[in-house]
Design a protein around this motif. Structure first.
Motif, PDB file in Angstrom:
ATOM      1  N   ASP A  83       0.870  -1.180   0.000  1.00  0.00           N
ATOM      2  CA  ASP A  83       0.000   0.000   0.000  1.00  0.00           C
ATOM      3  C   ASP A  83       0.903   1.226   0.000  1.00  0.00           C
ATOM      4  O   ASP A  83       1.584   1.507   0.982  1.00  0.00           O
ATOM      5  N   SER A  85       0.528   4.121   0.515  1.00  0.00           N
ATOM      6  CA  SER A  85       0.304   5.129   1.550  1.00  0.00           C
ATOM      7  C   SER A  85       1.494   5.231   2.492  1.00  0.00           C
ATOM      8  O   SER A  85       1.603   6.201   3.253  1.00  0.00           O
ATOM      9  N   TYR A  86       2.386   4.235   2.449  1.00  0.00           N
ATOM     10  CA  TYR A  86       3.590   4.312   3.280  1.00  0.00           C
ATOM     11  C   TYR A  86       4.389   5.581   2.989  1.00  0.00           C
ATOM     12  O   TYR A  86       5.155   6.059   3.835  1.00  0.00           O
ATOM     13  N   VAL A  88       3.333   8.571   2.817  1.00  0.00           N
ATOM     14  CA  VAL A  88       2.907   9.604   3.768  1.00  0.00           C
ATOM     15  C   VAL A  88       3.576   9.375   5.117  1.00  0.00           C
ATOM     16  O   VAL A  88       4.036  10.319   5.770  1.00  0.00           O
ATOM     17  N   THR A 100       2.655  13.777  -1.620  1.00  0.00           N
ATOM     18  CA  THR A 100       1.698  12.698  -1.866  1.00  0.00           C
ATOM     19  C   THR A 100       0.432  12.908  -1.060  1.00  0.00           C
ATOM     20  O   THR A 100       0.494  13.119   0.159  1.00  0.00           O
ATOM     21  N   THR A 101      -0.707  12.839  -1.730  1.00  0.00           N
ATOM     22  CA  THR A 101      -2.009  12.867  -1.072  1.00  0.00           C
ATOM     23  C   THR A 101      -2.713  11.542  -1.347  1.00  0.00           C
ATOM     24  O   THR A 101      -2.726  11.068  -2.489  1.00  0.00           O
ATOM     25  N   VAL A 102      -3.277  10.946  -0.314  1.00  0.00           N
ATOM     26  CA  VAL A 102      -4.020   9.695  -0.448  1.00  0.00           C
ATOM     27  C   VAL A 102      -5.507  10.027  -0.522  1.00  0.00           C
ATOM     28  O   VAL A 102      -6.033  10.757   0.332  1.00  0.00           O
ATOM     29  N   SER A 104      -9.408   8.425  -0.936  1.00  0.00           N
ATOM     30  CA  SER A 104     -10.221   7.219  -0.827  1.00  0.00           C
ATOM     31  C   SER A 104     -11.369   7.253  -1.821  1.00  0.00           C
ATOM     32  O   SER A 104     -11.842   8.341  -2.203  1.00  0.00           O
ATOM     33  N   ALA A 121      -3.135   3.232  -5.073  1.00  0.00           N
ATOM     34  CA  ALA A 121      -2.267   3.072  -3.902  1.00  0.00           C
ATOM     35  C   ALA A 121      -1.732   1.657  -3.816  1.00  0.00           C
ATOM     36  O   ALA A 121      -0.644   1.432  -3.269  1.00  0.00           O
ATOM     37  N   LYS A 148      -8.543   3.225  -3.601  1.00  0.00           N
ATOM     38  CA  LYS A 148      -7.714   4.254  -2.987  1.00  0.00           C
ATOM     39  C   LYS A 148      -6.580   4.605  -3.932  1.00  0.00           C
ATOM     40  O   LYS A 148      -5.967   3.718  -4.538  1.00  0.00           O
ATOM     41  N   LEU A 150      -3.269   7.566  -5.102  1.00  0.00           N
ATOM     42  CA  LEU A 150      -2.330   8.623  -4.741  1.00  0.00           C
ATOM     43  C   LEU A 150      -2.414   9.731  -5.787  1.00  0.00           C
ATOM     44  O   LEU A 150      -2.561   9.458  -6.981  1.00  0.00           O
TER      45      LEU A 150
END
Length: 280
Positions: A83, A85-86, A88, A100-102, A104, A121, A148, A150
């Motif tokens: 994922d 999102s790591y 962030v 980086t913006t995640v 949803s 993501a 999700k 990025l």
């Protein structure tokens, strides 16, 4: 000593990049075989390699990783790293990351001005990644992804300088290779269905790039309560930021191409040594 290189049904023996590794392992007396992930496996160590269809079956893949007694990299690392999102988390701990913006599914993305990238993501091989300037087109792509995603400002330096991939074995720097730009305006096209074809070649990294990669691995290891040496392999992809500074684009700890075709045989020998040390 038996080692299994895990692949997928579409590429049961990888894409050829690991040929030098197989040769090095066998020269070192290791019984090494390829096996697509999913079935029970019996070996002293299972090394994730060309498992590139996992994004469509992530829960099944992670459950299989949990069942493998000796997996490299470990299942906890795979669960975190699959994922993106790591990024962030790493940025919050002071790592210089491409902003980086995640986002949803079902939410309203706040797209930046200028060129930007939207990508899943959870994804591999740049599949689903797309480059935009038009917010309406980007929103349509995000909604079509349905997952999700990025959002990152596109780093224009990639068009001229590409990316630098720094490869580490057991926490120690091994070699680097260059990756050319892949994203024209719109969606990246994948010839194989598993990954976007890349223009690769050997390159020497700058001291600043190496320093950033070292920091990335140190912070990731701390986040995962591991030692850096516990990452049997790692690939740190960096790009040049607006001021010429290196920025982390991705940290690949699951199934990255390691660029053996773009460096000398000593790189495969180094990973073979790391594999044997991990088993011992």
């Amino acid at each position: 000593m038996k080692v299994v290189l895990a692949s997928c049904a579409a590429l049961p023996e990888g894409d050829g990049d690991e040929d030098a590794l197989v040769e090095a392992l066998r020269s070192d007396g290791v019984d090494v075989v390829w096996q697509p992930w999913g079935a029970d496996v019996h070996a002293d160590l299972v090394v994730l390699r060309a498992t590139w269809d996992y994004t469509d079956r992530l829960d099944e893949f992670l459950a299989w990783c949990d069942r493998v007694p000796a997996l490299a990299n470990p299942a906890s690392v795979v669960r975190w790293n699959t994922d993106k999102s790591y990024l962030v988390e790493l940025a919050e701990r002071g790592v210089a990351v491409v902003p980086t913006t995640v986002v949803s599914p079902g939410s309203a993305p706040d797209f930046p001005d200028g060129e930007f990238v939207v990508k899943p993501a959870i994804g591999a091989g740049s599949r689903g990644a797309a480059r935009f300037t038009d917010h309406g087109s980007a929103l349509a792509h995000f909604e079509a992804l349905g997952v999700k995603a990025l959002v990152q400002p596109y780093q224009s330096s990639v068009d001229s300088n590409g990316e630098t991939a720094l490869v580490f074995f057991a926490g120690e720097y091994s070699h680097s290779f260059h990756k050319g730009p892949m994203l024209a305006q719109g969606l990246a096209e994948s010839a194989s269905g598993l990954y976007v074809e890349e223009e690769l070649g050997g390159i020497e990294p700058t001291a600043a790039q190496v320093a950033l990669a070292e920091q990335v691995l140190d912070v990731a290891a701390e986040l995962l309560s591991l030692r850096r040496a516990d990452f049997l392999y790692a690939r740190v992809d960096v790009v040049e930021g607006p001021g010429g500074e290196p920025l982390l684009l991705e940290l690949e700890l699951t199934e990255p191409t390691l660029g053996f075709r773009h460096t000398g045989p000593e790189a495969a020998a180094r990973l073979s040594a790391a594999v044997r040390a991990a088993v011992d």
